[in-house]
Design an enzyme around this catalytic site. Structure first.
Site, mmCIF file in Angstrom:
data_model
loop_
_atom_site.group_PDB
_atom_site.id
_atom_site.type_symbol
_atom_site.label_atom_id
_atom_site.label_comp_id
_atom_site.label_asym_id
_atom_site.label_seq_id
_atom_site.Cartn_x
_atom_site.Cartn_y
_atom_site.Cartn_z
ATOM 1 N N ILE A 1 0.860 -1.179 0.000
ATOM 2 C CA ILE A 1 0.000 0.000 0.000
ATOM 3 C C ILE A 1 0.899 1.232 0.000
ATOM 4 C CG2 ILE A 1 -2.027 -1.087 1.030
ATOM 5 C CD1 ILE A 1 -1.185 -0.136 3.731
ATOM 6 N N ASP A 2 0.361 2.353 -0.425
ATOM 7 C CA ASP A 2 1.173 3.557 -0.595
ATOM 8 C C ASP A 2 1.765 4.046 0.725
ATOM 9 O OD1 ASP A 2 0.344 3.460 -3.227
ATOM 10 O OD2 ASP A 2 -1.287 4.882 -2.938
#
Length: 320
Positions: free
Chosen positions: A155-156
């Site tokens: 995930i970012d």
């Protein structure tokens, strides 16, 4: 058909450590079959993406020649696949505290905080989830290479929430296959600009590299891959909407790009929104709340929830 597997201790000309070589003769039923599909059928414990990487790295030969994944086999062809050992990692283990939600001998699920990168990359070779995992775990799967041991998905940096890492290759292949088949339950919470007209909806738009900015993603009908996001309204505020997003696919920046494409970018997203946030935020208000999948060993469905971070909870009370 012969399917001989022999263990060897050898290095090829590119100094790739080879641990196994498989020799297979193509039967009549696989005549005109793609090479990657054929090998996926023969090695059901290996994911198609892993097999495609072996082919791309030149570790698969048909009749003595390296070919592409799409190569059409003919009955009687000889397929030789070498399995390479994961390289020893140069990542430095770091004693970084991890918010561990669940752990067993196969997998570990972590609630990732903001500003923490998942795996080493240019500009971020320390302080990552991987650095912390290398300190915490005795071993990790090696399928994704020396910079991403154990990492199946990510995930970012500014997205919080649950992420799973794998401790062995069997678990990695099992979960990677579920990701490929879009059978993993991935639910996110987000706050977007504006008030959505519908209570729920689906965005089915391909996502690819932005044509003018290679650092960004965009809805790209010509060169993008299919991307599907389902959303529903959880709470409405003046000028904002609190939503749940369910990923059917998992493209880079998918929720951020999709919500921006319908005129409702995420609050705090400085990449995909030109709207100023009235709050002091570190990036987008996006949280990976739920991750559900079939456990690689028990075969039972496992669902893990990551509580909303404190800043997110506070923001919801401020917006009322």
């Amino acid at each position: 058909m012969s399917n001989d597997s022999l263990k060897i201790e050898n290095k090829d000309k590119d100094n790739i450590d080879i641990s196994e070589i498989h020799d297979i003769q193509v039967e009549n039923e696989f005549d005109n079959c793609r090479l990657d599909r054929f090998l996926t059928e023969k090695f059901k414990d290996m994911s198609r993406s892993f097999i495609q990487k072996q082919i791309k790295d030149g570790l698969v030969k048909v009749n003595g020649k390296a070919v592409k994944s799409s190569y059409k086999l003919q009955s009687g062809d000889n397929v030789q696949m070498s399995i390479c050992e994961p390289k020893d990692t140069a990542i430095v283990p770091e004693n970084i505290p991890l918010d561990i939600i669940y752990e067993d001998s196969d997998i570990i699920l972590i609630n990732k905080p903001k500003q923490m990168v998942v795996h080493p990359a240019p500009g971020h070779y320390s302080g990552t989830i991987v650095n912390a995992l290398m300190y915490h775990c005795y071993d990790l799967s090696g399928i994704n290479g020396e910079l991403r041991p154990g990492i199946v998905h990510r995930i970012d940096q500014d997205t919080t929430g649950v992420i799973v890492a794998c401790k062995n290759d069997k678990a990695h292949r099992c979960i990677a296959e579920q990701l490929k088949e879009h059978s993993i339950n991935r639910r996110y919470r987000a706050i977007c600009f504006g008030e959505l007209e519908q209570e729920e909806g689906t965005i089915d738009q391909p996502i690819g590299r932005h044509p003018n900015d290679r650092k960004k993603m965009a809805v790209n009908p010509q060169n993008g891959k299919r991307a599907v996001t389902h959303y529903r309204v959880l709470q409405r505020f003046k000028g904002y909407t609190y939503i749940e997003c369910v990923l059917e696919t998992g493209r880079t920046h998918q929720i951020r790009v999709h919500m921006a494409s319908i005129g409702h970018p995420l609050l705090g997203d400085e990449v995909y929104s030109n709207r100023k946030s009235p709050f002091k935020l570190q990036g987008q208000t996006l949280h990976a709340k739920t991750l559900g999948f079939i456990h690689p060993t028990t075969g039972e469905y496992l669902e893990i929830d990551a509580p909303l971070p404190e800043y997110f909870e506070h923001l919801l009370t401020v917006l009322v």
